[in-house]
Design an enzyme around this catalytic site. Sequence first.
Site, PDB file in Angstrom:
ATOM      1  N   ASN A   1       0.800  -1.233   0.000  1.00 16.61           N
ATOM      2  CA  ASN A   1       0.000   0.000   0.000  1.00 16.61           C
ATOM      3  C   ASN A   1       0.834   1.286   0.000  1.00 16.61           C
ATOM      4  OD1 ASN A   1       0.728  -0.507   2.695  1.00 16.61           O
ATOM      5  ND2 ASN A   1      -1.029   0.627   3.477  1.00 16.61           N
TER       6      ASN A   1
ATOM      7  N   CYS B   1      -3.166   2.023   6.697  1.00 16.83           N
ATOM      8  CA  CYS B   1      -3.404   1.468   8.034  1.00 16.83           C
ATOM      9  C   CYS B   1      -3.847   2.584   8.983  1.00 16.83           C
ATOM     10  CB  CYS B   1      -2.183   0.748   8.554  1.00 16.83           C
ATOM     11  SG  CYS B   1      -0.709   1.730   8.535  1.00 16.83           S
TER      12      CYS B   1
ATOM     13  N   GLU C   1       4.506  -3.409  12.222  1.00 17.38           N
ATOM     14  CA  GLU C   1       3.451  -2.407  12.034  1.00 17.38           C
ATOM     15  C   GLU C   1       2.313  -3.107  11.333  1.00 17.38           C
ATOM     16  OE1 GLU C   1       3.209   0.352  13.356  1.00 17.38           O
ATOM     17  OE2 GLU C   1       5.279   0.663  13.975  1.00 17.38           O
TER      18      GLU C   1
ATOM     19  N   GLU D   1       8.942   3.263  14.466  1.00 16.98           N
ATOM     20  CA  GLU D   1       9.642   3.551  13.225  1.00 16.98           C
ATOM     21  C   GLU D   1       9.751   5.066  13.064  1.00 16.98           C
ATOM     22  OE1 GLU D   1       9.356   0.699   9.973  1.00 16.98           O
ATOM     23  OE2 GLU D   1       7.219   0.670  10.392  1.00 16.98           O
TER      24      GLU D   1
HETATM   25  N1  LIG Z   1      -0.772  -2.088   8.003  1.00 16.60           N
HETATM   26  C1  LIG Z   1      -0.591  -1.973   6.728  1.00 16.60           C
HETATM   27  O1  LIG Z   1       0.036  -1.043   6.278  1.00 16.60           O
HETATM   28  C2  LIG Z   1      -1.102  -3.023   5.832  1.00 16.60           C
HETATM   29  C3  LIG Z   1      -2.129  -3.858   6.207  1.00 16.60           C
HETATM   30  N2  LIG Z   1      -2.568  -4.804   5.359  1.00 16.60           N
HETATM   31  C4  LIG Z   1      -3.709  -5.651   5.789  1.00 16.60           C
HETATM   32  O2  LIG Z   1      -3.445  -6.979   5.402  1.00 16.60           O
HETATM   33  C5  LIG Z   1      -4.485  -7.486   4.558  1.00 16.60           C
HETATM   34  C6  LIG Z   1      -3.896  -8.459   3.560  1.00 16.60           C
HETATM   35  O3  LIG Z   1      -2.893  -7.844   2.768  1.00 16.60           O
HETATM   36  P1  LIG Z   1      -1.607  -8.655   2.383  1.00 16.60           P
HETATM   37  O4  LIG Z   1      -0.861  -7.978   1.327  1.00 16.60           O
HETATM   38  O5  LIG Z   1      -1.990 -10.070   2.079  1.00 16.60           O
HETATM   39  O6  LIG Z   1      -0.781  -8.551   3.748  1.00 16.60           O
HETATM   40  P2  LIG Z   1       0.354  -9.478   4.234  1.00 16.60           P
HETATM   41  O7  LIG Z   1       0.559  -9.266   5.677  1.00 16.60           O
HETATM   42  O8  LIG Z   1       0.130 -10.866   3.771  1.00 16.60           O
HETATM   43  O9  LIG Z   1       1.613  -8.932   3.421  1.00 16.60           O
HETATM   44  C7  LIG Z   1       2.559  -7.997   3.871  1.00 16.60           C
HETATM   45  C8  LIG Z   1       3.970  -8.465   3.515  1.00 16.60           C
HETATM   46  O10 LIG Z   1       4.255  -9.684   4.195  1.00 16.60           O
HETATM   47  C9  LIG Z   1       4.609 -10.690   3.261  1.00 16.60           C
HETATM   48  N3  LIG Z   1       4.233 -11.994   3.780  1.00 16.60           N
HETATM   49  C10 LIG Z   1       3.061 -12.664   3.586  1.00 16.60           C
HETATM   50  N4  LIG Z   1       3.102 -13.858   4.224  1.00 16.60           N
HETATM   51  C11 LIG Z   1       4.309 -13.931   4.836  1.00 16.60           C
HETATM   52  C12 LIG Z   1       4.952 -14.921   5.646  1.00 16.60           C
HETATM   53  N5  LIG Z   1       4.352 -16.075   5.953  1.00 16.60           N
HETATM   54  N6  LIG Z   1       6.185 -14.670   6.122  1.00 16.60           N
HETATM   55  C13 LIG Z   1       6.808 -13.521   5.826  1.00 16.60           C
HETATM   56  N7  LIG Z   1       6.265 -12.554   5.035  1.00 16.60           N
HETATM   57  C14 LIG Z   1       5.024 -12.749   4.565  1.00 16.60           C
HETATM   58  C15 LIG Z   1       3.893 -10.277   2.000  1.00 16.60           C
HETATM   59  O11 LIG Z   1       4.427 -10.875   0.859  1.00 16.60           O
HETATM   60  P3  LIG Z   1       3.543 -11.045  -0.484  1.00 16.60           P
HETATM   61  O12 LIG Z   1       2.611  -9.893  -0.548  1.00 16.60           O
HETATM   62  O13 LIG Z   1       4.547 -11.011  -1.538  1.00 16.60           O
HETATM   63  O14 LIG Z   1       2.874 -12.352  -0.357  1.00 16.60           O
HETATM   64  C16 LIG Z   1       4.127  -8.773   2.026  1.00 16.60           C
HETATM   65  O15 LIG Z   1       5.436  -8.493   1.610  1.00 16.60           O
HETATM   66  C17 LIG Z   1      -5.097  -6.228   3.958  1.00 16.60           C
HETATM   67  O16 LIG Z   1      -6.398  -6.440   3.566  1.00 16.60           O
HETATM   68  C18 LIG Z   1      -4.987  -5.266   5.121  1.00 16.60           C
HETATM   69  O17 LIG Z   1      -6.059  -5.485   6.018  1.00 16.60           O
HETATM   70  C19 LIG Z   1      -1.995  -4.967   4.132  1.00 16.60           C
HETATM   71  C20 LIG Z   1      -0.983  -4.174   3.696  1.00 16.60           C
HETATM   72  C21 LIG Z   1      -0.481  -3.113   4.524  1.00 16.60           C
HETATM   73  O1  LIG Z   2      -1.002   7.775   6.860  1.00 12.32           O
HETATM   74  C1  LIG Z   2       0.127   7.754   6.424  1.00 12.32           C
HETATM   75  O2  LIG Z   2       0.687   8.755   5.955  1.00 12.32           O
HETATM   76  C2  LIG Z   2       0.942   6.481   6.471  1.00 12.32           C
HETATM   77  C3  LIG Z   2       0.079   5.269   6.459  1.00 12.32           C
HETATM   78  C4  LIG Z   2       0.858   4.018   6.391  1.00 12.32           C
HETATM   79  O3  LIG Z   2       2.028   4.004   6.574  1.00 12.32           O
HETATM   80  C5  LIG Z   2       0.204   2.749   6.081  1.00 12.32           C
HETATM   81  O4  LIG Z   2      -0.971   2.730   5.765  1.00 12.32           O
HETATM   82  O5  LIG Z   2       0.908   1.715   6.116  1.00 12.32           O
END
Ligand SMILES: NC(=O)C1=CN([C@@H]2O[C@H](COP(=O)(O)OP(=O)(O)OC[C@H]3O[C@@H](n4cnc5c(N)ncnc54)[C@H](OP(=O)(O)O)[C@@H]3O)[C@@H](O)[C@H]2O)C=CC1
Ligand SMILES: O=C(O)CCC(=O)C(=O)O
Length: 481
Positions: free
Chosen positions: A153, A285, A251, A462
């Site tokens: 994201n 997030c 995070e 962070e």
């Molecule tokens: N807090 C935030 O900023 C974020 C929250 N999310 C939340 O997570 C949900 C799912 O999104 P998603 O992209 O699947 O999030 P994930 O937690 O699966 O992915 C985040 C990162 O972790 C990696 N990853 C996935 N599984 C593993 C594992 N077993 N061990 C180590 N690394 C791993 C992913 O790799 P890869 O994607 O290559 O599989 C990616 O690089 C969203 O709908 C949202 O609710 C998602 C993104 C950001």
């Molecule tokens: O709100 C922002 O500027 C940062 C948000 C963020 O880091 C995230 O969604 O992972």
Amino acid sequence: MKDISDIHGHLIAGEWQRGDDSRPNVNPSDTRDIIGLYACAGRDEVDRAVGAARAAFQTWAFSGPQARHELLDAVGTELLTRKDEIGRLLAREEGKTLPEAIGETARAGQVFKFFAGEALRVTGDVQQSVRPGIDVEVSREPVGVIALITPWNFPIAIPAWKIAPALAYGNCVVLKPAELTPGCAHVIAQLLHKHGCPPGVFSMVMGSGSVVGDALVSHPDVDAVSFTGSAATGSRIASTCGGLRRKVQLEMGGKNPMVVMDDADLKTAVQACLNGSFFSTGQRCTASSRLIVQAGIHDAFVQELARQMRALRVGDALQGDTQIGPVVDERQLASNLEYVELARREASEVIGGERLDLAAPGFYQAPALFLGTKNDARINREEIFGPCATVIRVDDFDEALAVANDTDFGLSAGICTSSLKQATLFRRKVEAGMVMVNLPTAGVDYHVPFGGRKGSSFGPREQGRYAAEFYTVTKTTYQSA
Ligand SMILES: NC(=O)C1=CN([C@@H]2O[C@H](COP(=O)(O)OP(=O)(O)OC[C@H]3O[C@@H](n4cnc5c(N)ncnc54)[C@H](OP(=O)(O)O)[C@@H]3O)[C@@H](O)[C@H]2O)C=CC1
Ligand SMILES: O=C(O)CCC(=O)C(=O)O
């Protein structure tokens, strides 16, 4: 048949390595547009990258601040100079609008420049011993080899705010970017390589979380892991790292409350919620996902927010008049639509939220408001991560605060009010890592700590100079005078 020379490779031990497996990077605004093929690694590539990092560590750790300063500063400058072009790539691969994507690229550049400065300011303490004739010094040293795992994201800002402090404090890095959005991370790797990062100090290995991410997290030669992503993956990483007694920083999600009090300026409150809930397609997030609204302003607020929400232009991220880009992929869109269906059962009214078919094939969704919801409903407990916000009506400040804090998460929280007393009480009592007064819950500065409480975060903060807590270890030295 794919031409292997077109594949964007991993950067391992200072060399570009393609392997023979790759994945297309697809534009979510128009799935006919393939941005490029990006290599997918297996465990062997992870082994080589970690091995190269270990081999480079002793030299980099003692290289002194000037080399680190120059490298980070050069990367930051180039990101800023090329922010329009790189921002375009970001908008194309992730789907946020062009201004948002250019802004994120500039932020990544500022982060590199900030930590270029921090590399020159690694400080310690000289203290007096309680015993006569002894000097005590507390110094900071790099941790070692750090694995960075980043989400889709914020495909350039989040890698930047992990890589830059890791390198500034003398660590070696192996980055695994999200498989959905490897393009921007690849650009950072190109810039680090171009500006003279020594072989092994920074490596990037692309591929899936279940293979590459898992191999990195459990690799015996990794000293620390910094992760941003879902709570489920974060918890799994925490248990692996806990078992290995490995430093870890997580995070994860949020279910961020935005409180709107009767005395709020209506225009300010609507703007803050429109931005916080729906901009970046709600894929932040820090998004305002629960709007907690006092009874007296409730109807006027909801009416105006719904009016402005319906007027938001959803479209191709690269088009100049688009305000809300597509959802990142089909899986995330399907998940958002399931929550819209759930809201039909849990909310008194659902406005918007439907899938949109536009001229180009993409993952478009109308922003959604779920009215008349209870805080114990699933739509108020689980992170949706799409352009959807719930509305919860409350009677007074105490109830608003109680509802705001009644969540497993604690990343960001906001209040719109013209009362200094209420703003101050909220700042003090809300259980969140970041608090916004008359501002959206999302959108943060690059030089101050970022992170939350409860289920949102784990480990040291962070960003800003607080990042040193994670990326260094302290050593206490006693010397007889
Ligand atoms: N807090 C935030 O900023 C974020 C929250 N999310 C939340 O997570 C949900 C799912 O999104 P998603 O992209 O699947 O999030 P994930 O937690 O699966 O992915 C985040 C990162 O972790 C990696 N990853 C996935 N599984 C593993 C594992 N077993 N061990 C180590 N690394 C791993 C992913 O790799 P890869 O994607 O290559 O599989 C990616 O690089 C969203 O709908 C949202 O609710 C998602 C993104 C950001
Ligand atoms: O709100 C922002 O500027 C940062 C948000 C963020 O880091 C995230 O969604 O992972």
